[in-house]
Motif scaffolding. Structure first.
Motif, PDB file in Angstrom:
ATOM      1  N   ALA A 288       0.842  -1.205   0.000  1.00 18.58           N
ATOM      2  CA  ALA A 288       0.000   0.000   0.000  1.00 18.58           C
ATOM      3  C   ALA A 288       0.870   1.245   0.000  1.00 18.58           C
ATOM      4  CB  ALA A 288      -0.911  -0.015   1.221  1.00 18.58           C
ATOM      5  N   SER A 289       0.531   2.190  -0.876  1.00 12.08           N
ATOM      6  CA  SER A 289       1.288   3.446  -0.982  1.00 12.08           C
ATOM      7  C   SER A 289       0.756   4.525  -0.054  1.00 12.08           C
ATOM      8  CB  SER A 289       1.264   3.953  -2.430  1.00 12.08           C
ATOM      9  OG  SER A 289      -0.081   4.152  -2.842  1.00 12.08           O
ATOM     10  N   SER A 290      -0.425   4.303   0.468  1.00 11.55           N
ATOM     11  CA  SER A 290      -1.026   5.242   1.420  1.00 11.55           C
ATOM     12  C   SER A 290      -1.959   4.455   2.338  1.00 11.55           C
ATOM     13  CB  SER A 290      -1.788   6.348   0.708  1.00 11.55           C
ATOM     14  OG  SER A 290      -2.964   5.843   0.100  1.00 11.55           O
TER      15      SER A 290
ATOM     16  N   SER B 291      -5.048   5.001   2.670  1.00  9.45           N
ATOM     17  CA  SER B 291      -6.421   5.034   2.167  1.00  9.45           C
ATOM     18  C   SER B 291      -6.568   4.330   0.813  1.00  9.45           C
ATOM     19  CB  SER B 291      -6.890   6.487   2.034  1.00  9.45           C
ATOM     20  OG  SER B 291      -6.031   7.222   1.164  1.00  9.45           O
ATOM     21  N   CYS B 292      -5.497   3.703   0.331  1.00  9.49           N
ATOM     22  CA  CYS B 292      -5.574   3.064  -0.984  1.00  9.49           C
ATOM     23  C   CYS B 292      -6.302   1.719  -0.908  1.00  9.49           C
ATOM     24  CB  CYS B 292      -4.175   2.887  -1.580  1.00  9.49           C
ATOM     25  SG  CYS B 292      -3.127   1.755  -0.650  1.00  9.49           S
ATOM     26  N   SER B 293      -6.618   1.160  -2.062  1.00  7.12           N
ATOM     27  CA  SER B 293      -7.436  -0.056  -2.120  1.00  7.12           C
ATOM     28  C   SER B 293      -6.740  -1.270  -1.532  1.00  7.12           C
ATOM     29  CB  SER B 293      -7.811  -0.347  -3.580  1.00  7.12           C
ATOM     30  OG  SER B 293      -6.639  -0.544  -4.368  1.00  7.12           O
ATOM     31  N   GLU B 294      -5.411  -1.271  -1.527  1.00  8.26           N
ATOM     32  CA  GLU B 294      -4.697  -2.419  -0.975  1.00  8.26           C
ATOM     33  C   GLU B 294      -5.001  -2.620   0.520  1.00  8.26           C
ATOM     34  OE1 GLU B 294      -3.481  -0.462  -3.179  1.00  8.26           O
ATOM     35  OE2 GLU B 294      -2.765  -1.799  -4.784  1.00  8.26           O
TER      36      GLU B 294
END
Length: 595
Positions: free
Chosen positions: A109-111, A113-116
């Motif tokens: 996950a890059s943030s 709140s991302c989908s991951e």
């Protein structure tokens, strides 16, 4: 054809081909339907049956479920993880598969709140009741919800690089002003991160307590230290010691002593001496405050006879404890009064303590100038304590005592004990009359045998042993109960024996060991040889006094026996040898018997 014929010899390569087939199946057309995935499973079963019979069906199902999880087909994965008609997975393997897939999503996950992140949570929801799976879900909850609330934004890849979860707690505690106030939330985050044992929770509370102290929130630090002390968390001893000696107004003496006692139990060797001195100051402070409560009085302003009352600054007992030298106290007086002030203090000290030997280079002036604690206590508290000892009312008001074997003592006795404690802690020898006063209060009837022994042990500290004789003889005159009278006589004889045997002692240590040994033998009867040996070394005074006590004891026993035989007899007159009185008593007794 050769590849399929020889495939069994390269099982590792075949497994790589299976994983590659599934990977390309996912990438070439994302979002495949459930029917397509079902066909894929049937194709894999056919391939295993026809071409790779050496492959385990459990392995095939594991890789197939891994592919479903990577493709985000969580509902379909749930069905296959439970097993099919041809193969099944052990629960532990299925859980590990889910955890691995969730971690891959989470750490990519890059943030926050991302989908991951969402996919990782959905993946873990496949086994919501599993303890291991829940631990992973707790970490995600801590990083995505709890920590941001506390002002800490930590990406999954950053979290992965942190080896010790306690570092994250320290980040949260110091992230923003007042973050340490969220005690429950911080502990909850710690538990989500896996710090759930009693020792780990205590370590978290220690971090919060230290930050609270640094931020000036001493009340919170104090509350947490009390909790940690009860848990036995020794690493926080230094903070406990600092708070116990600190300026927190709402902390009572009992709590301060609890923290300081805990610190003494866990401190390093170098700190023991300093903390013991602080403990003595606190204990003295507690004794004075107890007397204030019992009497409803307080130490008044110091006044000098023949001059106007000098109003000191508002010194509390804690202020007195904290004074380091005499300059602070002396600042409250002008130059003309300072000499009178010091002389008055020395006179007060001379009422309770013996004069210091000048040949040692030490005198009262030097001590009072160099030690602010002694000066301030002698100026403010000691006159008040002496006033309490002079009031008859306080000799009749009782409280639970500090003397072993004595359940209750008078307030006056408690005051004397406080004065003696202060003298002992500062290395001053008390005057004999102060020691005798304490012994009298313990020996005062009704008194048990144990109390008589305790009183005698105090009398043994008198420099003038004959003062002890006066105390014991006073008890002989006032006691009426037969058993109490016999008890004080036995104590008196022991007192004389101990003083004679202790004459040749070379020092206090040898004398102390002698006294301890004698008191261990206090219930052991003396045989004729022992008595003769003791008589041989006794001085004439002690020998005569012991004989006098023995004679009094004999008369007392005879008197009691006569009173039992002849009720109402005047025992003193009968035992004095008054022939006419003895004759009349005997005839009266005979007549009463014949009737």
């Amino acid at each position: 054809m050769n590849f399929f014929l020889e495939a069994h010899s390269d099982e590792k390569g075949v497994k790589q081909i299976i994983r590659l087939i599934l990977s390309k199946f996912i990438r070439r057309q994302p979002g495949r339907s459930d029917n397509e995935w079902a066909n894929m499973w049937r194709d894999m079963l056919c391939l295993q049956e026809k071409a790779f019979p050496f492959l385990d069906l459990e392995y095939l199902l594991t890789e197939f479920c891994r592919g479903l999880l990577k493709a985000g087909k969580f509902s379909l994965a749930r069905s296959y993880l439970r097993g099919t008609s041809s193969a099944s997975l052990a629960t532990e393997k299925a859980e590990n598969l889910v955890i691995q897939a969730a971690r891959e999503y989470f750490f990519s996950a890059s943030s926050l709140s991302c989908s991951e992140i969402w996919k990782a949570k959905e993946c873990l929801n496949l086994f919501p009741s599993s303890r291991n799976v829940k631990a992973e879900a707790d970490i995600i909850d801590a990083l995505t919800v709890k920590l941001p609330y506390l002002g800490v934004t930590l990406l999954p890849v950053q979290f992965r690089q942190i080896k010790d979860p306690m570092e994250i707690i320290k980040m949260a505690v110091t992230s923003q002003a007042g973050a340490y106030l969220h005690v429950d939330e911080l502990i909850e985050v710690a538990k989500l991160l896996g710090l759930s044992s009693l020792d780990e929770i205590s370590a978290v509370e220690e971090v919060i307590a230290r930050e609270a102290a640094v931020s000036g929130d001493l009340q919170l630090a104090f509350d947490l230290c009390l909790v940690l002390a009860k848990k036995g968390h020794g690493l926080v001893w230094d903070l406990c010691a600092a708070l116990a000696r600190g300026p927190l107004e709402n902390m009572d003496i009992s709590s301060r002593k609890q923290l300081l006692g805990f610190a003494l139990s866990h401190c390093d060797e170098e700190s023991i001496s300093e903390l013991l001195l602080a403990w003595k100051d606190l204990d003295m402070q507690g004794q004075c405050e107890t007397l204030m409560t019992l009497t409803g009085t307080n130490a008044p302003n110091f006044s000098i006879q023949g001059s106007s009352v000098i109003s000191l600054p508002g010194y509390s007992i804690q202020d007195i404890v904290d004074l380091k030298n005499s300059s602070e106290l002396a600042d409250g007086f002008n130059g003309a009064d300072q000499e009178n002030h010091f002389n008055s203090i020395k006179n007060t000290l001379s009422l309770v303590a013996k004069n210091l030997p000048v040949e040692n280079g030490t005198n009262w002036d030097l001590i009072l100038q160099e030690n602010g604690k002694i000066l301030s206590f002698a100026a403010i508290q000691l006159p008040w304590l002496l006033e309490l000892t002079r009031k008859e009312y306080y000799s009749k008001k009782f409280t639970s005592g500090l003397i072993p074997g004595k359940q209750y003592v008078s307030v006056r006795t408690q005051t004397v004990i406080t004065i003696l404690s202060w003298l002992a802690r500062n290395g001053f020898a008390p005057r004999d009359d102060l020691i005798a006063s304490l012994a009298k209060s313990i020996l005062e009837p009704p008194a048990t045998e144990e109390e008589d022994v305790i009183g005698c042990s105090f009398l043994l500290n008198l420099v003038d042993a004959f003062s002890g004789v006066q105390v014991i003889e006073e008890q002989l005159r006032t006691r009426e109960n037969y058993l109490e009278t016999c008890s004080i006589m036995n104590v008196g004889m022991t007192y004389s024996i101990l003083h004679n045997t202790g004459v040749d002692c070379e020092g206090p240590t040898q004398r102390r060991e002698l006294l301890l040994g004698k008191f261990r033998e206090k219930n052991k009867p003396l045989y004729a040889d022992d008595i003769n040996r003791i008589d041989a070394v006794q001085s004439s005074f002690w020998r005569e006094w012991k004989l006098k006590l023995e004679e009094k004891k004999r008369v007392t026993e005879h008197s009691r026996f006569l009173e039992q035989i002849i009720p109402g007899v005047e025992t003193t007159r009968f035992l004095s040898g008054d022939a006419s009185y003895i004759e009349s008593v005997i005839f009266s007794l005979i007549e009463s018997l014949t009737l």
